[in-house]
Every structure is written in structure tokens, then in C-alpha cells.
Scaffold this active site. Sequence first.
Site, PDB file in Angstrom:
ATOM      1  N   LYS A 110      10.576  81.597  91.085  1.00 55.12           N
ATOM      2  CA  LYS A 110      10.161  80.516  91.986  1.00 55.12           C
ATOM      3  C   LYS A 110      10.733  80.723  93.387  1.00 55.12           C
ATOM      4  O   LYS A 110      10.043  80.516  94.386  1.00 55.12           O
ATOM      5  CB  LYS A 110      10.565  79.155  91.405  1.00 55.12           C
ATOM      6  CG  LYS A 110       9.633  78.753  90.275  1.00 55.12           C
ATOM      7  CD  LYS A 110      10.036  77.484  89.576  1.00 55.12           C
ATOM      8  CE  LYS A 110       9.073  77.217  88.415  1.00 55.12           C
ATOM      9  NZ  LYS A 110       9.662  76.395  87.369  1.00 55.12           N
ATOM     10  N   LYS A 189      -1.468  86.266  83.311  1.00 52.46           N
ATOM     11  CA  LYS A 189      -1.165  85.078  82.517  1.00 52.46           C
ATOM     12  C   LYS A 189      -1.955  83.882  83.082  1.00 52.46           C
ATOM     13  O   LYS A 189      -1.977  83.675  84.299  1.00 52.46           O
ATOM     14  CB  LYS A 189       0.337  84.782  82.622  1.00 52.46           C
ATOM     15  CG  LYS A 189       0.752  83.484  81.958  1.00 52.46           C
ATOM     16  CD  LYS A 189       2.178  83.110  82.313  1.00 52.46           C
ATOM     17  CE  LYS A 189       2.566  81.815  81.659  1.00 52.46           C
ATOM     18  NZ  LYS A 189       2.777  80.654  82.415  1.00 52.46           N
ATOM     19  N   LYS A 192      -1.592  77.472  86.102  1.00 51.16           N
ATOM     20  CA  LYS A 192      -2.028  76.618  87.210  1.00 51.16           C
ATOM     21  C   LYS A 192      -1.711  77.287  88.532  1.00 51.16           C
ATOM     22  O   LYS A 192      -2.507  77.240  89.453  1.00 51.16           O
ATOM     23  CB  LYS A 192      -1.234  75.293  87.192  1.00 51.16           C
ATOM     24  CG  LYS A 192      -1.652  74.326  86.138  1.00 51.16           C
ATOM     25  CD  LYS A 192      -0.920  73.000  86.319  1.00 51.16           C
ATOM     26  CE  LYS A 192       0.505  73.026  85.790  1.00 51.16           C
ATOM     27  NZ  LYS A 192       0.594  73.009  84.336  1.00 51.16           N
TER      28      LYS A 192
HETATM   29  P1  ADP Z   1       1.475  76.736  84.096  1.00 56.43           P
HETATM   30  O1  ADP Z   1       1.890  78.184  84.018  1.00 56.43           O
HETATM   31  O2  ADP Z   1       0.007  76.610  84.159  1.00 56.43           O
HETATM   32  O3  ADP Z   1       2.184  76.001  85.205  1.00 56.43           O
HETATM   33  P2  ADP Z   1       3.244  75.307  82.369  1.00 56.43           P
HETATM   34  O4  ADP Z   1       4.379  76.096  82.911  1.00 56.43           O
HETATM   35  O5  ADP Z   1       3.121  73.887  82.749  1.00 56.43           O
HETATM   36  O6  ADP Z   1       1.898  76.075  82.724  1.00 56.43           O
HETATM   37  O7  ADP Z   1       3.269  75.462  80.791  1.00 56.43           O
HETATM   38  C1  ADP Z   1       3.295  74.430  79.836  1.00 56.43           C
HETATM   39  C2  ADP Z   1       3.410  75.024  78.459  1.00 56.43           C
HETATM   40  O8  ADP Z   1       2.302  75.867  78.148  1.00 56.43           O
HETATM   41  C3  ADP Z   1       4.640  75.909  78.262  1.00 56.43           C
HETATM   42  O9  ADP Z   1       5.119  75.772  76.940  1.00 56.43           O
HETATM   43  C4  ADP Z   1       4.126  77.290  78.504  1.00 56.43           C
HETATM   44  O10 ADP Z   1       4.917  78.266  77.930  1.00 56.43           O
HETATM   45  C5  ADP Z   1       2.733  77.208  77.897  1.00 56.43           C
HETATM   46  N1  ADP Z   1       1.820  78.105  78.596  1.00 56.43           N
HETATM   47  C6  ADP Z   1       1.398  78.012  79.867  1.00 56.43           C
HETATM   48  N2  ADP Z   1       0.566  79.004  80.192  1.00 56.43           N
HETATM   49  C7  ADP Z   1       0.457  79.770  79.103  1.00 56.43           C
HETATM   50  C8  ADP Z   1      -0.263  80.972  78.794  1.00 56.43           C
HETATM   51  N3  ADP Z   1      -1.048  81.558  79.692  1.00 56.43           N
HETATM   52  N4  ADP Z   1      -0.143  81.495  77.565  1.00 56.43           N
HETATM   53  C9  ADP Z   1       0.639  80.900  76.640  1.00 56.43           C
HETATM   54  N5  ADP Z   1       1.335  79.767  76.852  1.00 56.43           N
HETATM   55  C10 ADP Z   1       1.267  79.209  78.064  1.00 56.43           C
END
Ligand code: ADP
Length: 321
Positions: A110, A189, A192
Site C-alpha cells: 500500500k 488477481k 477492486k
Molecule cells: P479487493 O482485493 O478487491 O480489495 P478485499 O481485499 O476486500 O478485495 O478482499 C476481501 C476478501 O476476499 C479477502 O478474504 C480476500 O482474500 C478475498 N479475495 C479478494 N480478491 C480475491 C481473489 N482475486 N481471489 C481470491 N480471494 C480474493
Amino acid sequence: MRILSGIQPSGSLHLGNYFGMMKKMIDYQEQGELFCFIANYHAMTSVSDGKALATGTLEAAANFLALGMDPERSTFWVQSDVPEVQELAWFLSNFTPMGLLERCHSYKDKIAKGIAANHGLFAYPVLMSADILLFNSDKVPVGKDQKQHVEVTRDIAIKVNNEYGEIFTVPEPDIDDDVATVPGLDGQKMSKSYGNTIDLFQDEKNLRKQIMRIVTDPTPVEDPKDPDNCNVFQIYRLFLDKQQQEALRQRYLAGGLGYGEVKQELFETVRDYFTPFTERRNALLEDKDTLRKTLEMGAQKARYAASKVMRKVRKKSGIAY
Ligand code: ADP
Ligand code: TRP
């Protein structure tokens, strides 16, 4: 066995969130005692608009309930409705070496992206440890990106237990390798923050648009294609059982399968899968009083469980005097 996980209410949900975390959590209700919460304190590290956070919190709760969270059987609450978590986070801070936090990839990533390095971001894993340790969690299902935070939690728990005796359960991260990282439209990956998502709750038109944007290679229709290097296949397989995956694989290898055709199939599959959930979610959001009551009941259950751990923490630390 007690299983615990949380999800931030920041933004709309995508397939990565669903297959990486939410679906597994919902399925866990069959296997153990499930504790699941909306991490609105954690979301403050990225959301400063109060209205957006409040709305997002209620929406996240509706999402989970619509997707199958059973608030009677499981303990489902909003993080800030159990204030003990902040008290425990402070206690844990005193057992958290700076180096442990400085090594966290999520924090470093970050900062590298230009996000201001404030204390909330730095202490994020300590609050997450408090979430986990407050409820004596055995197992924490998370995506790969959160694994290190569960390892931090283990380190802190062991340190405290060495000092005060066994007050915390040392948790295990639980990562399903099969869906560990759901790829996004561009093969990175799905996230968002990369703008490469396929979102769960949206109208057909936008869903179709997102799916048609999945990046594919320029192999001509008639040529055989490699499913393992195809973003469409990698997403589609999440909806298929082993046999169906194999059948689709054979169609790729045989040639004559156009990416447009397989994208259209994927679109219909995703739409049909999520339509009933979307309807339930909209109904839940139309009756916010009932939704709030459900969350209040969850918070009561969670606070009761938290009180047992906090009693030990206060006694051992001398905060109870
Ligand atoms: P983002 O990367 O979209 O900001 P978050 O960090 O809010 O997503 O993730 C929320 C949950 O979903 C976490 O447990 C995270 O590990 C899982 N997660 C997010 N993106 C993925 C992905 N592409 N594949 C598997 N798990 C994911
Ligand atoms: N940090 C997690 C995420 O961004 C959310 C979270 C907060 C969490 N507290 C937790 C996950 C405790 C598991 C356990 O995805």
C-alpha cells in the site's frame, strides 16, 4: 471447531471475494461454529466518507445474508458493535514487535502504491489479530493475501501465551489452493483496486459488458486453445464440477471454439447463478429495520463470546484491579 473471518464493507463484491472467501464461509456453517463479521473499522483505513462507510456496512451485511449466511445458526455481526475488539487490540499492541508489522507485505504494497503511511494502516494486522483472538478462533479462512496477517496473529498469540499462560487459541489460516487467487479480467488477481472485477450484484447489461472485456489471446477460432492460460476458462471453472471442467477443457483443445461463444456461456452461467441472490439482497435492503435487528442479535451473541476472553485478558494484565 470455531471458524472466523471478516470482510471489509468497502465497495461492491466481486467473484474473487465470493469464491475466495464468502462461499467458503457460508459452506462452513455445515462444518463448525461460524463467526463472521463486517470489518468496518478496517475499512476506515481506506474509506473516509462516513456516509459511504455506513451504507457500505449495511449493504455488506445484506450481501452476506442474501448469499446464505444464517444469523440464527452462526454468529454474524458488525465489527464496531463489539467494542471489546479495540480494547484487545491495545493489549495486543504491547506484544507486537515493530519489525513484525514492518515486514507485512500488505502494508508495504500500500505504501509503495502511494497510500499515506498512517498508524491505522500500520496497526491493521494488530486489529485483525484482535478480531481473531477475541473469539478463540481455531480456523481463519482467508485469501492468500491475508495469510501473513494470520501468521502475525499466531506470533502475537504465542507471545502472550508465553507470558500469561494459555489465554488465546493459536489459529490456523485456511487457504483453499483450488481457488486461492481468482484471476480478474486481465489475468492479474481480481481486485477492486485493479479495476478488473466481475461484480456479483449488478444488472445483466453491465455483467455482460464486464465478461466480454475478459482479455484473451488472438488465437483464431479454428485453432486449438490452451485452457490453462485462458482467463475465461480460469473464471468459468469456478462454476463447474470436475466433469464439466474436463468437458470444457476438451472443447478448448479440439479447436473450433471461439472466445466470444465461451464468454457468452460464462455470462449466462454467472447471471443464472446470482439472480436469486440479487433478488434476496434487494428485499433485505428494502427493510432496514429488520436488517438492523438481525445485526443487533449477532452483536449480542458475539459480545457474550468475547466477554469470556476479555475477562482473562483483564485479569492477567492487571487492568482488572
Ligand atoms: P479487493 O482485493 O478487491 O480489495 P478485499 O481485499 O476486500 O478485495 O478482499 C476481501 C476478501 O476476499 C479477502 O478474504 C480476500 O482474500 C478475498 N479475495 C479478494 N480478491 C480475491 C481473489 N482475486 N481471489 C481470491 N480471494 C480474493
Ligand atoms: N483484512 C481482511 C481483508 O481485508 C478482513 C479482516 C479483518 C479479517 N479482520 C479479519 C479476515 C479477521 C479474517 C479474520 O480481507
